[in-house]
Design an enzyme around this catalytic site. Structure first.
Site, PDB file in Angstrom:
ATOM      1  N   LYS A  22       0.834  -1.215   0.000  1.00 40.82           N
ATOM      2  CA  LYS A  22       0.000   0.000   0.000  1.00 40.82           C
ATOM      3  C   LYS A  22       0.861   1.255   0.000  1.00 40.82           C
ATOM      4  O   LYS A  22       0.650   2.163  -0.801  1.00 40.82           O
ATOM      5  CB  LYS A  22      -0.920   0.007   1.231  1.00 40.82           C
ATOM      6  CG  LYS A  22      -1.587   1.357   1.465  1.00 40.82           C
ATOM      7  CD  LYS A  22      -2.514   1.360   2.659  1.00 40.82           C
ATOM      8  CE  LYS A  22      -1.878   1.728   3.978  1.00 40.82           C
ATOM      9  NZ  LYS A  22      -1.604   3.161   4.175  1.00 40.82           N
ATOM     10  N   ASN A  23       1.826   1.314   0.913  1.00 41.22           N
ATOM     11  CA  ASN A  23       2.560   2.570   1.077  1.00 41.22           C
ATOM     12  C   ASN A  23       3.625   2.793   0.003  1.00 41.22           C
ATOM     13  O   ASN A  23       4.299   3.815   0.005  1.00 41.22           O
ATOM     14  CB  ASN A  23       3.164   2.663   2.479  1.00 41.22           C
ATOM     15  CG  ASN A  23       2.073   2.887   3.514  1.00 41.22           C
ATOM     16  OD1 ASN A  23       0.941   3.221   3.155  1.00 41.22           O
ATOM     17  ND2 ASN A  23       2.398   2.705   4.783  1.00 41.22           N
ATOM     18  N   CYS A 117      -6.403  13.315  12.061  1.00 41.18           N
ATOM     19  CA  CYS A 117      -6.131  11.892  11.863  1.00 41.18           C
ATOM     20  C   CYS A 117      -6.158  11.230  13.228  1.00 41.18           C
ATOM     21  O   CYS A 117      -5.666  11.797  14.211  1.00 41.18           O
ATOM     22  CB  CYS A 117      -4.766  11.727  11.210  1.00 41.18           C
ATOM     23  SG  CYS A 117      -4.235  10.029  11.097  1.00 41.18           S
ATOM     24  N   ARG A 122      -0.135  14.877  12.648  1.00 36.92           N
ATOM     25  CA  ARG A 122       0.428  14.677  11.312  1.00 36.92           C
ATOM     26  C   ARG A 122       0.453  15.933  10.422  1.00 36.92           C
ATOM     27  O   ARG A 122      -0.200  15.985   9.367  1.00 36.92           O
ATOM     28  CB  ARG A 122      -0.294  13.522  10.603  1.00 36.92           C
ATOM     29  CG  ARG A 122      -0.203  12.245  11.412  1.00 36.92           C
ATOM     30  CD  ARG A 122      -0.919  11.096  10.776  1.00 36.92           C
ATOM     31  NE  ARG A 122      -0.181  10.485   9.692  1.00 36.92           N
ATOM     32  CZ  ARG A 122      -0.642   9.456   8.991  1.00 36.92           C
ATOM     33  NH1 ARG A 122      -1.818   8.961   9.248  1.00 36.92           N
ATOM     34  NH2 ARG A 122       0.086   8.938   8.030  1.00 36.92           N
ATOM     35  N   ASP A 306       3.960   0.762  12.091  1.00 39.20           N
ATOM     36  CA  ASP A 306       2.809   0.079  11.488  1.00 39.20           C
ATOM     37  C   ASP A 306       2.687  -1.386  11.925  1.00 39.20           C
ATOM     38  O   ASP A 306       1.723  -2.061  11.555  1.00 39.20           O
ATOM     39  CB  ASP A 306       2.887   0.148   9.952  1.00 39.20           C
ATOM     40  CG  ASP A 306       2.665   1.567   9.436  1.00 39.20           C
ATOM     41  OD1 ASP A 306       2.167   2.406  10.200  1.00 39.20           O
ATOM     42  OD2 ASP A 306       3.008   1.827   8.267  1.00 39.20           O
ATOM     43  N   ARG A 398      -8.788  -0.384   3.919  1.00 38.86           N
ATOM     44  CA  ARG A 398      -7.884   0.621   3.358  1.00 38.86           C
ATOM     45  C   ARG A 398      -6.507   0.018   3.088  1.00 38.86           C
ATOM     46  O   ARG A 398      -5.785   0.483   2.222  1.00 38.86           O
ATOM     47  CB  ARG A 398      -7.735   1.798   4.332  1.00 38.86           C
ATOM     48  CG  ARG A 398      -9.023   2.569   4.530  1.00 38.86           C
ATOM     49  CD  ARG A 398      -8.760   3.815   5.316  1.00 38.86           C
ATOM     50  NE  ARG A 398      -7.603   4.493   4.765  1.00 38.86           N
ATOM     51  CZ  ARG A 398      -6.851   5.367   5.410  1.00 38.86           C
ATOM     52  NH1 ARG A 398      -7.148   5.685   6.640  1.00 38.86           N
ATOM     53  NH2 ARG A 398      -5.826   5.939   4.829  1.00 38.86           N
TER      54      ARG A 398
HETATM   55  N1  EPU Z   1       5.709  14.991  10.672  1.00 35.99           N
HETATM   56  C1  EPU Z   1       5.755  16.348  10.911  1.00 35.99           C
HETATM   57  N2  EPU Z   1       5.787  17.186   9.841  1.00 35.99           N
HETATM   58  C2  EPU Z   1       5.733  16.754   8.560  1.00 35.99           C
HETATM   59  C3  EPU Z   1       5.690  15.376   8.328  1.00 35.99           C
HETATM   60  C4  EPU Z   1       5.683  14.505   9.400  1.00 35.99           C
HETATM   61  O1  EPU Z   1       5.778  16.786  12.058  1.00 35.99           O
HETATM   62  O2  EPU Z   1       5.737  17.583   7.641  1.00 35.99           O
HETATM   63  C5  EPU Z   1       5.718  14.040  11.817  1.00 35.99           C
HETATM   64  C6  EPU Z   1       4.415  13.251  11.906  1.00 35.99           C
HETATM   65  O3  EPU Z   1       3.425  13.976  12.600  1.00 35.99           O
HETATM   66  C7  EPU Z   1       4.876  11.992  12.631  1.00 35.99           C
HETATM   67  C8  EPU Z   1       6.290  11.791  12.106  1.00 35.99           C
HETATM   68  O4  EPU Z   1       6.700  13.048  11.576  1.00 35.99           O
HETATM   69  O5  EPU Z   1       4.901  12.223  14.008  1.00 35.99           O
HETATM   70  C9  EPU Z   1       6.455  10.739  11.044  1.00 35.99           C
HETATM   71  O6  EPU Z   1       5.426  10.863  10.088  1.00 35.99           O
HETATM   72  P1  EPU Z   1       5.624  10.506   8.555  1.00 35.99           P
HETATM   73  O7  EPU Z   1       5.555  11.761   7.753  1.00 35.99           O
HETATM   74  O8  EPU Z   1       6.813   9.642   8.348  1.00 35.99           O
HETATM   75  O9  EPU Z   1       4.320   9.660   8.269  1.00 35.99           O
HETATM   76  P2  EPU Z   1       3.535   9.650   6.912  1.00 35.99           P
HETATM   77  O10 EPU Z   1       4.491   9.827   5.787  1.00 35.99           O
HETATM   78  O11 EPU Z   1       2.357  10.548   6.986  1.00 35.99           O
HETATM   79  C10 EPU Z   1       3.799   7.092   6.396  1.00 35.99           C
HETATM   80  C11 EPU Z   1       2.882   5.927   6.196  1.00 35.99           C
HETATM   81  C12 EPU Z   1       2.246   5.541   7.516  1.00 35.99           C
HETATM   82  C13 EPU Z   1       3.354   5.180   8.491  1.00 35.99           C
HETATM   83  C14 EPU Z   1       4.332   6.348   8.623  1.00 35.99           C
HETATM   84  C15 EPU Z   1       5.534   6.046   9.495  1.00 35.99           C
HETATM   85  C16 EPU Z   1       2.179   6.268   3.903  1.00 35.99           C
HETATM   86  C17 EPU Z   1       1.087   6.584   2.947  1.00 35.99           C
HETATM   87  N3  EPU Z   1       1.865   6.295   5.208  1.00 35.99           N
HETATM   88  O12 EPU Z   1       2.985   8.150   6.890  1.00 35.99           O
HETATM   89  O13 EPU Z   1       1.437   4.404   7.267  1.00 35.99           O
HETATM   90  O14 EPU Z   1       2.808   4.888   9.751  1.00 35.99           O
HETATM   91  O15 EPU Z   1       4.830   6.739   7.320  1.00 35.99           O
HETATM   92  O16 EPU Z   1       6.232   4.962   8.998  1.00 35.99           O
HETATM   93  O17 EPU Z   1       3.287   5.948   3.505  1.00 35.99           O
HETATM   94  C18 EPU Z   1      -0.333   2.909   7.680  1.00 35.99           C
HETATM   95  O18 EPU Z   1      -0.011   2.320   6.628  1.00 35.99           O
HETATM   96  O19 EPU Z   1      -1.158   2.431   8.495  1.00 35.99           O
HETATM   97  C19 EPU Z   1       0.270   4.203   7.975  1.00 35.99           C
HETATM   98  C20 EPU Z   1      -0.253   5.052   8.857  1.00 35.99           C
END
Ligand code: EPU
Length: 419
Positions: A22-23, A117, A122, A306, A398
């Site tokens: 998925k990711n 969320c 996030r 995850d 999802r």
């Molecule tokens: N963060 C910030 N600012 C930003 C971006 C992130 O403060 O601009 C913080 C977030 O709030 C969080 C941390 O950084 O505390 C890490 O978040 P990250 O951006 O890595 O998460 P994401 O990219 O939104 C992806 C996966 C998630 C997975 C996380 C961590 C996708 C589509 N989603 O989310 O997957 O948990 O990385 O590995 O790739 C899931 O599949 O169930 C899922 C939630």
């Protein structure tokens, strides 16, 4: 609303085919917008988030077709809209991943802020700052991130924290920028690497994918072609935990062990025998009760957030006490209260959960709150005595393709019922 009903107590035994990740597929589908010829994506999982992404690409004016093997072909050559509306973005946060590609290719993009969320706040500040470092003007107005530029230029950005989609968004923008970009403190997750490999197959020049520093030499155009998505390491891990929690044997096929190192180590710590080959992982618990494991979530190659909820379920019935620390998201323990409704002994202290294994859980109606939480509740249901009904199962659709069919194939007594 559909529910999943599980009668616990079956020892799982058999083979399961792992779907595409998925990711990885979500950013890769967004990356197709960068091409100037049709591009097809294979090994696509049949998931609700994939459907949402297809709707989003369609709303942007990129026609797409799907064949019977679920290969998606996107034609990004037509003039398209550069506005990603709230109605689509609010249902899936990953929609923010069209920001970088639209901006890089068309010089402007408006993408709705994803909004709240369940697992944490996030924010997307790092996506915005990274794009600004490439010369974009970005404002947040009326709930939208509005970005524009003449043509992006190579720049240098060091992420303030490791962010998976943040790294992906800025990477996708940098591939079409004029000149060289250096991105530091990048996410090293395998899904980021898969996206980079897809971009390279389209003609991008990227070095360092899979390390914390990527150097991108911008190119003028990207071509089409075909790319097959990597296997889903979280789906793989979830099925392996299903084997471990029931004391059974599960052979996961069409997957890779080298993307699951931390998870396999914890399963061995729990007492599982693991055997791996080039495209399979076999877990054999030999009828034993698992031992409790301690873990702390961290960016890759650390233990994945995850998989935290699934190991919480494992610890609930394990021998001993397991301590779980969540360091990525501030509110990712919502499954714990539901697990307690099944009889789990869990003490929560901030971002730490101390789980004392019990001999038996007992079935009850429980509620899924997010994707991985729902997986952990299904896992607990596999071992809870009697019947467990998991409500709000749309969360699981999802991210897991046909979970009840796949678990049923391993011998679980599980069925989906309409509300
Ligand atoms: N963060 C910030 N600012 C930003 C971006 C992130 O403060 O601009 C913080 C977030 O709030 C969080 C941390 O950084 O505390 C890490 O978040 P990250 O951006 O890595 O998460 P994401 O990219 O939104 C992806 C996966 C998630 C997975 C996380 C961590 C996708 C589509 N989603 O989310 O997957 O948990 O990385 O590995 O790739 C899931 O599949 O169930 C899922 C939630």
């Amino acid at each position: 609303m559909a529910k999943i009903v599980i009668t616990g107590g079956e020892v799982l035994n058999g083979e399961v085919q792992i779907s595409g990740a998925k990711n990885a597929v979500l950013p890769i589908l967004c990356a197709t917008l960068l091409a100037d010829a049709p591009i097809s994506v294979g090994n696509v999982p049949h998931l609700h988030d994939v459907t949402t992404t297809m709707e989003l690409l369609g709303a942007l004016g990129a026609p797409l077709t799907v064949d019977e093997k679920l290969t998606i072909t996107v034609d990004p050559t037509r003039t398209i809209s550069t506005v990603a509306p709230y109605e689509l973005v609010k249902t899936m946060r990953a929609s923010i991943l069209v920001l970088g590609p639209l901006l890089a290719k068309y010089g402007h993009a408006e993408v709705s802020l994803p909004g709240g969320c369940a697992i944490g706040s996030r924010p997307v500040d790092q996506h915005i700052r990274g794009l600004q470092a490439l010369g974009a003007e970005v404002v947040v107005e009326n709930g939208y991130v509005k970005a524009r530029c003449d043509r992006l230029r190579g720049g240098r950005y060091s992420f303030e924290m490791v962010t998976v989609t943040g790294t992906e968004n800025v990477l996708m923008a940098a591939v079409l920028a004029r000149g060289t970009s250096v991105l530091e403190n990048c996410a090293e997750e395998p899904e980021v690497v898969d996206l980079a490999h897809c971009l390279i197959a389209m003609g991008a020049k990227i070095e360092g994918a899979g390390t914390n520093r990527m150097v991108i030499e911008g190119v003028d155009r990207l071509s089409g072609g075909h790319y097959d998505v990597m296997p889903d390491r979280i789906e793989t891990g979830t099925f392996l935990v299903a084997g471990a929690i029931t004391g059974g044997r599960v052979l996961a096929r069409r997957t890779r062990a080298n993307i699951l190192d931390g998870v396999l180590q914890k399963l061995e710590d729990a007492g599982a025998h693991i055997n791996t080959g080039p495209d399979f992982i076999e877990l054999d618990m030999g009828g034993r009760r698992p031992r409790a494991v301690n873990l702390t979530t961290a960016p890759y190659p650390g233990f994945p957030t995850d998989m935290q909820a699934q190991f919480a379920a494992l610890n609930c019935v394990a021998e001993g006490v397991g301590v779980i620390k969540e360091t990525i998201f501030e509110n990712r323990f919502m499954h714990m209260n539901e697990l307690m409704r099944l009889g789990a002994d869990i003490h929560i202290d901030g971002h730490t959960a101390i789980i004392r294994g019990v001999e038996t859980l007992t079935g009850a109606p429980i509620m899924a709150t997010d994707l991985r939480a729902s997986a952990s509740l299904v896992l607990a249901g596999l071992v809870a005595k009697g019947e467990t009904t998991v409500d709000r199962i749309y969360h699981i659709d999802r991210g897991y393709e046909n979970i009840e069919e796949k678990l049923g194939g391993l011998g679980a007594k599980i069925r989906r019922v309409a509300a």
